[in-house]
Design an enzyme around this catalytic site. Structure first.
Site, PDB file in Angstrom:
ATOM      1  N   LYS A 124       0.862  -1.193   0.000  1.00  0.00           N
ATOM      2  CA  LYS A 124       0.000   0.000   0.000  1.00  0.00           C
ATOM      3  C   LYS A 124       0.890   1.233   0.000  1.00  0.00           C
ATOM      4  O   LYS A 124       2.036   1.170   0.454  1.00  0.00           O
ATOM      5  CB  LYS A 124      -0.867   0.020   1.264  1.00  0.00           C
ATOM      6  CG  LYS A 124      -2.093   0.891   1.143  1.00  0.00           C
ATOM      7  CD  LYS A 124      -3.230   0.123   0.497  1.00  0.00           C
ATOM      8  CE  LYS A 124      -4.439   0.994   0.248  1.00  0.00           C
ATOM      9  NZ  LYS A 124      -5.615   0.153  -0.090  1.00  0.00           N
TER      10      LYS A 124
ATOM     11  N   ASP B 225      -7.148   4.401  -4.258  1.00  0.00           N
ATOM     12  CA  ASP B 225      -7.768   4.281  -2.927  1.00  0.00           C
ATOM     13  C   ASP B 225      -8.368   5.674  -2.671  1.00  0.00           C
ATOM     14  O   ASP B 225      -8.620   6.410  -3.634  1.00  0.00           O
ATOM     15  CB  ASP B 225      -6.734   3.870  -1.862  1.00  0.00           C
ATOM     16  CG  ASP B 225      -7.376   3.405  -0.558  1.00  0.00           C
ATOM     17  OD1 ASP B 225      -7.805   2.248  -0.473  1.00  0.00           O
ATOM     18  OD2 ASP B 225      -7.482   4.219   0.394  1.00  0.00           O
TER      19      ASP B 225
HETATM   20  P1  NDP Z   1     -13.008   7.906  -2.456  1.00  0.00           P
HETATM   21  O1  NDP Z   1     -11.920   8.881  -2.323  1.00  0.00           O
HETATM   22  O2  NDP Z   1     -13.632   7.676  -3.796  1.00  0.00           O
HETATM   23  O3  NDP Z   1     -14.198   8.260  -1.452  1.00  0.00           O
HETATM   24  C1  NDP Z   1     -13.993   8.336  -0.086  1.00  0.00           C
HETATM   25  C2  NDP Z   1     -15.290   8.715   0.592  1.00  0.00           C
HETATM   26  O4  NDP Z   1     -15.132   8.600   1.999  1.00  0.00           O
HETATM   27  C3  NDP Z   1     -15.697  10.156   0.329  1.00  0.00           C
HETATM   28  O5  NDP Z   1     -17.091  10.259   0.381  1.00  0.00           O
HETATM   29  C4  NDP Z   1     -15.030  10.892   1.473  1.00  0.00           C
HETATM   30  O6  NDP Z   1     -15.600  12.149   1.780  1.00  0.00           O
HETATM   31  C5  NDP Z   1     -15.246   9.907   2.596  1.00  0.00           C
HETATM   32  N1  NDP Z   1     -14.186  10.074   3.606  1.00  0.00           N
HETATM   33  C6  NDP Z   1     -12.850   9.994   3.400  1.00  0.00           C
HETATM   34  N2  NDP Z   1     -12.189  10.247   4.524  1.00  0.00           N
HETATM   35  C7  NDP Z   1     -13.113  10.511   5.455  1.00  0.00           C
HETATM   36  C8  NDP Z   1     -13.061  10.836   6.815  1.00  0.00           C
HETATM   37  N3  NDP Z   1     -11.881  10.961   7.452  1.00  0.00           N
HETATM   38  N4  NDP Z   1     -14.244  11.013   7.470  1.00  0.00           N
HETATM   39  C9  NDP Z   1     -15.430  10.896   6.817  1.00  0.00           C
HETATM   40  N5  NDP Z   1     -15.537  10.588   5.516  1.00  0.00           N
HETATM   41  C10 NDP Z   1     -14.406  10.394   4.853  1.00  0.00           C
HETATM   42  O7  NDP Z   1     -12.437   6.540  -1.857  1.00  0.00           O
HETATM   43  P2  NDP Z   1     -12.960   5.047  -2.057  1.00  0.00           P
HETATM   44  O8  NDP Z   1     -14.432   5.024  -2.191  1.00  0.00           O
HETATM   45  O9  NDP Z   1     -12.133   4.432  -3.098  1.00  0.00           O
HETATM   46  O10 NDP Z   1     -12.525   4.387  -0.672  1.00  0.00           O
HETATM   47  C11 NDP Z   1     -13.407   4.295   0.453  1.00  0.00           C
HETATM   48  C12 NDP Z   1     -12.931   3.215   1.384  1.00  0.00           C
HETATM   49  O11 NDP Z   1     -12.927   1.941   0.701  1.00  0.00           O
HETATM   50  C13 NDP Z   1     -11.512   3.370   1.926  1.00  0.00           C
HETATM   51  O12 NDP Z   1     -11.455   2.805   3.223  1.00  0.00           O
HETATM   52  C14 NDP Z   1     -10.673   2.501   0.986  1.00  0.00           C
HETATM   53  O13 NDP Z   1      -9.485   2.075   1.595  1.00  0.00           O
HETATM   54  C15 NDP Z   1     -11.642   1.341   0.776  1.00  0.00           C
HETATM   55  N6  NDP Z   1     -11.432   0.526  -0.415  1.00  0.00           N
HETATM   56  C16 NDP Z   1     -11.372   1.072  -1.657  1.00  0.00           C
HETATM   57  C17 NDP Z   1     -11.229   0.257  -2.760  1.00  0.00           C
HETATM   58  C18 NDP Z   1     -11.241   0.792  -4.144  1.00  0.00           C
HETATM   59  O14 NDP Z   1     -11.179  -0.005  -5.091  1.00  0.00           O
HETATM   60  N7  NDP Z   1     -11.357   2.099  -4.368  1.00  0.00           N
HETATM   61  C19 NDP Z   1     -11.071  -1.202  -2.630  1.00  0.00           C
HETATM   62  C20 NDP Z   1     -11.236  -1.677  -1.280  1.00  0.00           C
HETATM   63  C21 NDP Z   1     -11.382  -0.823  -0.229  1.00  0.00           C
HETATM   64  P3  NDP Z   1     -14.832  13.499   1.314  1.00  0.00           P
HETATM   65  O15 NDP Z   1     -15.017  13.551  -0.163  1.00  0.00           O
HETATM   66  O16 NDP Z   1     -15.518  14.587   2.049  1.00  0.00           O
HETATM   67  O17 NDP Z   1     -13.401  13.339   1.721  1.00  0.00           O
HETATM   68  O1  2IT Z   2      -8.063  -1.466  -0.440  1.00  0.00           O
HETATM   69  C1  2IT Z   2      -8.015  -1.961  -1.580  1.00  0.00           C
HETATM   70  O2  2IT Z   2      -8.145  -3.180  -1.763  1.00  0.00           O
HETATM   71  C2  2IT Z   2      -7.826  -1.058  -2.729  1.00  0.00           C
HETATM   72  N1  2IT Z   2      -7.746   0.160  -2.525  1.00  0.00           N
HETATM   73  C3  2IT Z   2      -7.692  -1.616  -4.103  1.00  0.00           C
HETATM   74  C4  2IT Z   2      -6.294  -2.104  -4.352  1.00  0.00           C
HETATM   75  C5  2IT Z   2      -5.989  -2.520  -5.764  1.00  0.00           C
HETATM   76  O3  2IT Z   2      -4.811  -2.832  -5.987  1.00  0.00           O
HETATM   77  O4  2IT Z   2      -6.866  -2.545  -6.606  1.00  0.00           O
END
Ligand code: NDP
Ligand code: 2IT
Length: 443
Positions: free
Chosen positions: A125, A165
C-alpha cells in the site's frame, strides 16, 4: 507469558506510534491463536514475527509547484509488506491523514485480502499526505508526476502494482501511468484502475462496491435471508459507496443515506444515485448539495449516520468511522447485517458488539476484496494484451466473491467458530500466505 501474548507485546512495543497498524494486526493475531496451536510449523518458522514486519518501507519527498508558482512539499510512502504469493499489490491513498501507521495497516490488511481472492498477488500500500481537495487539474498532474518520479524505481508489473484508494481515482492513475511511461518507456500493467482506452479493465470502477453486495448476498443466503426489500444505510459517497448503492438498488434494496466528511443525507424516498454521481463524479461538490435536487431529503452536518434505522449497514468511507456507541444504536434499531466496504471502518469494540449480538458481520478484507480482485484481472488482461467483456468480468467477480464467502465460512467452521467471518477471513487468508512462505525458505 504465552507465545501469542509475546507476539502482541512485541507488536505494541515495536510499533508504538502506529495505532491503526496495531489495531489491524491485533485483530489478526487474536484470530490466529487456534491455527498456531494446531500447527506448530508456523511458530517454529517464526511466520507471525515475519508477517508483522514489512518486507520494505519506502518514504520520499514529493516536490511540486502550485498554480501560484509556490514550491510545495509532501511526503510519499510505499510499504511493500509481503510478496509470498505474488507481486506487491494495493492502492495509493492521497489524504492529509496519511502516515506510516495508515499505510502499514492498509498494507497488512491487503496481504490477507489479496490471498482470499485466490489470485497471485502479494500485499502492499502507499500514498501521500497530499490533499487533492481544492487543487486544480494542473496541480493534481504536477503532484502525480513528481510522486511517480521517485516511485517508479520501486515498482513494476512483476514487482509491485499500485492502484487507487481514497483520493486516487482514474484521473490520478492516468497522470501516474503517463509519467511512469515517460521514465521507463514501457507500456506494461504497472498500475491498475487505468482508463479503458489505454489498458484498463471493464468493471474495475464498479468492482469494489458490486463485490460488497455479492459477498453480502452470499452471507445472507447462508442464513436464509435476502437483500430484497431491505433498508440500507451506506456511508461515504466515493467510488466504493456509489457502486455499492447501485448494486444494492439493483438487487431490490432501498438505500436511504450517503455521506462525505462534512455530513450526511437522509432521503426517505431512497437515494437518487444519478444526483450523487453528478455531485461526486462530475462536479466535485459536497453531499449537502443533494438537497437542492431532492427536497424531501434531510442534510445533517457531522456524524450521526448510524442512528438511522436500517436492516443493513455498509460503512464505505474510511477507518474507524463506526464505533461501539454506533454499533449499539444499530443493534437497538434492529440491524441484521453489517458489511465493511471501507478498510477497518468498524473499531474492534464495535465488531465484538455486533458478533455478540448475532449480527451478521463481514470484515473489509473479505467483503471489499472485489476491487483488488478485478485489479488482478486487469493485470491478467494486460499480460495477454486483450480485454474481456463487461459481462465476463462481472461474472468472474461474482464467482470470486462467492468463493471468498465459502473459504471464510469454511475456515470459521473448521476452527470451531461458525459464523465468525472475521476469524474465518484471517485464518483462510493467513494459511495460504504462511504455507507459501514456508515453501520458499527464509526471507
Ligand atoms: P473515495 O476517495 O472515492 O471516497 C472516499 C469517501 O469517503 C468520500 O465520500 C469521502 O468524503 C469519505 N471520507 C474519506 N475520509 C473521510 C473521513 N476521514 N471522514 C469521513 N468521511 C471520509 O475513496 P474510495 O471510495 O475508493 O474508498 C473508500 C474506502 O474503501 C476506503 O477505506 C478505501 O481504503 C476502501 N477501499 C477502496 C477500494 C477501491 O477499489 N477504491 C477497494 C477496497 C477498499 P470526502 O469527499 O468529504 O473526503
Ligand atoms: O483497499 C483496496 O483493496 C484497494 N484500494 C484496491 C487495491 C488494488 O490494488 O486494486
Amino acid at each position: 507469558m504465552t507465545y501469542m501474548e509475546e507476539q502482541q507485546n512485541n507488536l505494541i512495543q515495536s510499533n508504538a506510534n502506529e495505532p491503526e497498524f496495531i489495531q489491524a494486526a491485533t485483530e489478526v493475531l487474536q484470530s490466529l491463536e487456534p491455527v498456531i496451536q494446531k500447527h506448530s510449523k508456523y511458530r517454529e518458522s517464526a511466520i507471525l514475527e515475519r508477517l508483522i514486519e514489512p518486507d520494505r518501507q519506502i518514504k520520499f519527498r514529493v516536490t511540486w509547484t502550485d498554480d501560484k508558482g509556490n514550491i510545495r512539499i509532501n511526503r510519499g510512502y510505499r510499504v511493500q509488506f509481503n510478496h509470498a504469493i505474488g507481486p506487491y499489490k494495493g492502492g495509493l491513498r492521497f489524504h492529509p491523514t496519511v502516515n506510516f501507521s495508515i499505510v502499514k495497516f492498509l498494507g497488512f490488511e491487503q496481504i490477507f485480502k489479496n490471498s482470499l481472492t485466490g489470485l497471485p498477488i502479494g500485499g502492499g500500500k502507499g500514498g501521500s499526505d497530499f490533499d487533492p481537495k481544492g487543487k486544480s487539474e494542473r496541480e493534481i498532474m504536477n503532484f502525480c508526476q513528481s510522486f511517480m518520479t521517485e516511485l517508479y524505481r520501486h515498482i513494476g508489473a512483476n514487482t509491485d502494482v499500485p492502484a487507487g484508494d481514497i483520493g486516487v481515482g482514474s484521473r490520478e492513475i492516468g497522470y501516474l501511468f503517463g509519467q511512469y511511461k515517460r521514465l521507463c518507456n514501457q507500456h506494461t500493467g504497472v498500475l491498475t484502475g487505468k482508463n479503458l482506452s489505454y489498458g484498463g479493465s471493464l468493471v474495475r470502477k464498479e468492482s469494489t462496491g458490486y463485490g460488497v453486495l455479492y459477498f453480502l448476498d452470499a452471507m445472507l443466503k447462508a442464513s436464509g435471508k435476502s437483500i430484497e426489500g431491505k433498508t440500507f444505510v451506506i456511508s461515504g459517497s466515493g467510488n466504493v459507496a456509489i457502486y455499492a448503492c447501485q448494486k444494492a438498488q439493483e438487487m431490490g434494496g432501498k438505500v436511504v443515506t450517503m455521506s462525505d466528511s462534512s455530513g450526511w443525507i437522509y432521503d426517505p424516498d431512497g437515494i437518487e444515485l444519478e444526483v450523487i454521481k453528478e455531485l461526486k463524479e462530475v462536479t466535485q461538490r459536497r453531499i449537502a448539495d443533494y438537497k437542492a435536487y431532492r427536497p424531501n431529503a434531510v442534510y445533517h452536518e457531522g456524524t450521526g449516520i448510524w442512528n438511522t434505522p436500517c436492516d443493513i449497514a455498509l460503512p464505505c468511507a474510511t477507518q474507524n468511522e463506526l464505533l461501539l456507541s454506533d454499533a449499539k444504536e444499530l443493534v437497538k434499531n434492529g440491524v441484521i447485517a453489517v458489511s465493511e466496504g471501507a478498510n477497518m471502518p468498524c473499531n474492534l469494540d464495535a465488531v465484538h458488539y455486533f458478533q455478540s449480538n448475532k449480527v451478521l458481520f463481514s470484515p473489509g478484507k473479505a467483503s471489499n476484496a472485489g476491487g483488488v480482485a478485478v485489479s488482478a484481472l486487469e493485470m491478467a488482461q494486460n499480460s495477454i494484451r486483450y480485454s474481456w467483456s463487461f459481462e465476463k468480468t462481472d461474472r468472474k467477480l461474482n464467482q470470486i466473491m462467492k468463493d471468498i464467502f465459502e473459504k471464510v465460512s469454511n475456515a470459521a467452521e473448521e476452527y470451531g467458530l461458525p459464523g465468525n467471518y472475521v476469524a474465518g477471513a484471517n485464518i483462510a487468508g493467513f494459511i495460504k500466505v504462511a504455507d507459501a512462505m514456508l515453501a520458499q525458505g527464509l526471507f
